[in-house]
Design a protein around this motif. Sequence first.
Motif, short mmCIF file in Angstrom:
data_model
loop_
_atom_site.label_atom_id
_atom_site.label_comp_id
_atom_site.label_asym_id
_atom_site.label_seq_id
_atom_site.Cartn_x
_atom_site.Cartn_y
_atom_site.Cartn_z
N ARG A 1 0.83 -1.20 0.00
CA ARG A 1 0.00 0.00 0.00
C ARG A 1 0.87 1.25 0.00
O ARG A 1 2.07 1.19 0.29
N ARG A 2 0.32 2.36 -0.32
CA ARG A 2 1.08 3.62 -0.43
C ARG A 2 1.54 4.08 0.96
O ARG A 2 0.91 3.79 1.97
N TYR A 3 2.69 4.81 0.95
CA TYR A 3 3.24 5.34 2.19
C TYR A 3 3.68 6.77 1.94
O TYR A 3 4.35 7.06 0.94
N THR A 4 3.29 7.69 2.83
CA THR A 4 3.59 9.10 2.66
C THR A 4 4.62 9.58 3.68
O THR A 4 4.48 9.33 4.88
N LEU A 5 5.66 10.24 3.17
CA LEU A 5 6.69 10.87 4.00
C LEU A 5 6.51 12.38 3.93
O LEU A 5 6.12 12.92 2.90
N ASN A 6 6.84 13.04 5.01
CA ASN A 6 6.69 14.50 5.01
C ASN A 6 7.69 15.10 6.01
O ASN A 6 7.33 15.52 7.10
N GLY A 7 8.95 15.11 5.64
CA GLY A 7 9.94 15.69 6.54
C GLY A 7 11.29 15.01 6.46
O GLY A 7 11.75 14.63 5.38
N TYR A 8 11.90 14.83 7.62
CA TYR A 8 13.28 14.35 7.70
C TYR A 8 13.33 12.95 8.32
O TYR A 8 12.50 12.61 9.17
N VAL B 1 6.21 13.42 0.26
CA VAL B 1 6.62 12.41 -0.72
C VAL B 1 5.77 11.17 -0.51
O VAL B 1 5.79 10.58 0.58
N THR B 2 5.01 10.79 -1.51
CA THR B 2 4.17 9.59 -1.42
C THR B 2 4.80 8.48 -2.25
O THR B 2 5.08 8.66 -3.44
N LEU B 3 5.03 7.36 -1.59
CA LEU B 3 5.66 6.22 -2.26
C LEU B 3 4.63 5.14 -2.56
O LEU B 3 3.97 4.64 -1.65
N ASP B 4 4.49 4.81 -3.82
CA ASP B 4 3.71 3.64 -4.20
C ASP B 4 4.55 2.40 -3.94
O ASP B 4 5.78 2.49 -3.80
N GLU C 1 31.19 14.25 20.10
CA GLU C 1 31.03 15.71 20.05
C GLU C 1 31.00 16.20 18.62
O GLU C 1 31.68 17.17 18.25
N ASN C 2 30.20 15.56 17.79
CA ASN C 2 30.11 15.92 16.38
C ASN C 2 28.65 16.05 15.99
O ASN C 2 27.75 15.65 16.72
N ILE C 3 28.41 16.61 14.81
CA ILE C 3 27.04 16.87 14.33
C ILE C 3 26.80 16.07 13.06
O ILE C 3 27.63 16.06 12.14
N LEU C 4 25.65 15.39 13.02
CA LEU C 4 25.20 14.69 11.83
C LEU C 4 24.02 15.45 11.26
O LEU C 4 22.96 15.54 11.89
N GLY C 5 24.20 16.03 10.08
CA GLY C 5 23.11 16.75 9.43
C GLY C 5 22.39 15.86 8.44
O GLY C 5 23.00 15.04 7.75
N THR C 6 21.06 16.00 8.36
CA THR C 6 20.27 15.19 7.43
C THR C 6 19.46 16.10 6.52
O THR C 6 18.95 17.14 6.95
N THR C 7 19.37 15.69 5.27
CA THR C 7 18.46 16.40 4.36
C THR C 7 17.08 15.77 4.46
O THR C 7 16.92 14.66 4.98
N ALA C 8 16.10 16.47 3.96
CA ALA C 8 14.72 15.95 3.96
C ALA C 8 14.59 14.86 2.89
O ALA C 8 15.38 14.78 1.93
N TRP C 9 13.58 14.02 3.08
CA TRP C 9 13.28 12.98 2.08
C TRP C 9 12.93 13.63 0.74
O TRP C 9 12.17 14.60 0.70
N GLN C 10 13.47 13.06 -0.32
CA GLN C 10 13.16 13.49 -1.68
C GLN C 10 12.91 12.25 -2.53
O GLN C 10 13.48 11.18 -2.27
N PRO C 11 12.05 12.38 -3.55
CA PRO C 11 11.86 11.21 -4.44
C PRO C 11 13.18 10.83 -5.11
O PRO C 11 13.95 11.70 -5.50
N SER C 12 13.46 9.56 -5.21
CA SER C 12 14.67 9.11 -5.90
C SER C 12 14.53 9.33 -7.38
O SER C 12 13.45 9.16 -7.96
N ALA C 13 15.61 9.74 -8.01
CA ALA C 13 15.60 10.00 -9.45
C ALA C 13 15.45 8.71 -10.22
O ALA C 13 15.96 7.68 -9.81
#
Length: 213
Positions: free
Chosen positions: A109-116, A153-156, A201-213
Amino acid sequence: MIAIRPRSILSVALVCLLALGVSGCGLSAELDREGNPERKPTPTQTLTVEIPTRAANPSPSGIPTHSPSVPVQEEQGCPPSGLRFRADAGDAAMGLRAMGLDVTNCGDRRYTLNGYPSVTVLDESGDPFPGVRTVQGTDEVSMAPEDPGPRQVTLDPGETAHAALYWRMHNQDGVYLRVAPEKGDDTVTVRPPNPLDIGPENILGTTAWQPSA
């Protein structure tokens, strides 16, 4: 000249000692002839030496092997959540580290992402790596690319979304990632192909979910 006809090996030994010394006479050979007149070969002893074998290195590359005590996502099949995560081998340039994180809808079934994504770095024992702080976006990671920002982002079934992780190089490695589609969702643990040299003592930055090309 007076011929000496020794009646015993003792006589031969005495003559040798008087004339040449022990080492200069064939006393050893004469003793051998006396004890072994038929010249039968003397059995030789075989010395058996047990050479201890060295255990093979369980991890030739130096990368820690997976610990059975750390439950990770199954390599085959689809998890009960219907989502499968995968971290790639990563990339490095000028002290900046980058790693891709994919999530695939393997359910029906479909799954929707909206954020990080929610990401926690774990050590080889499966415990949170001390001092590593995960943030949404890349502003706090020097030289990291700009975060495109959150979007829905909605994933079929069968479709994949992508996010990127960025950090600055350090001298200690995180081994696992505890990940979830978004903060508050159920998590799974994955092991990237390579450790994260992120250190404490380090930082891990994440980008938001994007559809894969």
